[in-house]
Design a protein around this motif. Structure first.
Motif, PDB file in Angstrom:
ATOM      1  N   TYR A  34       0.846  -1.207   0.000  1.00  0.00           N
ATOM      2  CA  TYR A  34       0.000   0.000   0.000  1.00  0.00           C
ATOM      3  C   TYR A  34       0.873   1.245   0.000  1.00  0.00           C
ATOM      4  O   TYR A  34       2.066   1.171   0.300  1.00  0.00           O
ATOM      5  N   ARG A  35       0.247   2.380  -0.345  1.00  0.00           N
ATOM      6  CA  ARG A  35       0.916   3.675  -0.299  1.00  0.00           C
ATOM      7  C   ARG A  35      -0.047   4.679   0.294  1.00  0.00           C
ATOM      8  O   ARG A  35      -1.246   4.679  -0.018  1.00  0.00           O
ATOM      9  N   LEU A  37      -0.383   8.754   0.566  1.00  0.00           N
ATOM     10  CA  LEU A  37       0.211   9.977   0.033  1.00  0.00           C
ATOM     11  C   LEU A  37      -0.836  11.083  -0.053  1.00  0.00           C
ATOM     12  O   LEU A  37      -1.858  10.920  -0.724  1.00  0.00           O
ATOM     13  N   PHE A  42      -3.592   4.001  -1.438  1.00  0.00           N
ATOM     14  CA  PHE A  42      -3.646   3.148  -2.634  1.00  0.00           C
ATOM     15  C   PHE A  42      -3.265   1.739  -2.218  1.00  0.00           C
ATOM     16  O   PHE A  42      -2.205   1.526  -1.626  1.00  0.00           O
ATOM     17  N   LEU A  43      -4.109   0.772  -2.535  1.00  0.00           N
ATOM     18  CA  LEU A  43      -3.797  -0.626  -2.232  1.00  0.00           C
ATOM     19  C   LEU A  43      -3.310  -1.337  -3.487  1.00  0.00           C
ATOM     20  O   LEU A  43      -3.864  -1.138  -4.571  1.00  0.00           O
TER      21      LEU A  43
END
Lengths: 158, 158, 158
Positions: A34-35, A37, A42-43
């Motif tokens: 994941y991210r 930001l 976001f997966l």
């Protein structure tokens, strides 16, 4: 911080006889699970896993009901990833979008029904925060012969 | 607030002989038509509808020109959803991305031309705010035999 | 501003014998190469180009290794677009998500391996800022017979 919402979500999961999986499928390549930001999470691909329980095309290799179960399992894995990303669900403002790719037989067109297996779990466990927009796709094949692949975004408190 | 930009956009639509549809296709499952989170808007699948006007593969069941019309109609439905989400277009900073899935015959490769039917409508009606990045895909099938599915994000003033 | 990170990134690219392409493939329709909105950057389709070097299905027309090269080239084009969007890489907070569509033979399922060709370049050149979540898809065809199409989002300092 008392993790009230997180506890409630896990209780709603328990009511369904489910728990967050401790070991969701790991990334299948050189990327992150994941991210986070600028307030958007976001997966990486959430799938029903690679243990062979769910494999191939809905409408040929799997029934609609099995496809829904596969979608539900992918959603369950997604919940674990969001939990890991945010250290619980308190900071989750809400799911944003779920793009659901359903590996489909060439004459199968009920992908939205299949994906309701995922959407209903999100709505039940996360309530208002589980709401999401959605797109459904009907590819005849997916990587590693998986049946369901979910691409998910969410919003979190920075 | 005087909705200057909104009025202008609707006028530009009227110049093309079009109006915002009052009843865009409803969600096909247990999800929301749109989500607004942290300045980014997410639309559920925008399609050319389920009335059978546009169905099947471009390059086999439909011509390129019919595909463009289908894409334009999907874009028109998207405009209504954005209008509903933001109560007009004043708060729309701009479209972000349009992922366009064109149900295609196996020997048809001009998906970008088809999707220009959507892009040109966005550019014409919304001007600078209609600019968007785009990706085009060429699946041989989409849910419910639809011809065009647009996955759209946009930015709005919080 | 001294563009330290940008210079380092370009040096890491040079170590691999690569440079940012001056002329990445232009948009294939009426859309923008990128959009920057509310801290999130959106890139239009990044491909391995239309010069015919890479065309058709991995697993039939191209080997796995050729597919990885195509993915790497698409990633290289993406780096140029991010550079253009942000006037260097200083303002890049990080890549967010890479959705990788690999045109695939019907019996080819190693799309994640193919896409590692892109992910490794991002990780090498951008370091921590190159991290990304990823999804992989396996369509049997893509527009203009391209082999790789990347849909990329990133975060930037406003």
């Amino acid at each position: 911080m008392i993790q009230t919402f997180t506890i409630e979500a896990i209780q709603r999961l328990a009511e369904l006889g489910m728990a967050l999986p401790q070991d969701p499928p790991p990334p299948a390549g050189d990327y992150a699970p994941y991210r986070l930001l600028n307030g958007i999470g976001f997966l990486a691909a959430q799938t029903s896993g690679y243990d062979g329980s769910f494999q191939g095309q809905v409408g040929r290799d799997l029934t609609l009901e099995q496809g829904q179960k596969a979608a539900e399992r992918a959603a369950l894995n997604a919940l674990t990833r969001i939990y890991q990303a945010l250290d619980g669900f308190e900071r989750l403002i809400g799911l944003a979008h779920v793009a659901g790719h359903v590996c489909s037989a060439p004459d199968f067109f009920d992908q939205p029904d299949v994906l309701n297996g995922a959407s209903r779990l999100f709505n039940h466990v996360l309530g208002e925060r589980g709401k999401h927009s959605r797109t459904a796709y009907a590819p005849t094949q997916l990587p590693h012969k998986i049946t369901i692949e979910l691409e998910i975004t969410f919003a979190y408190q920075i």
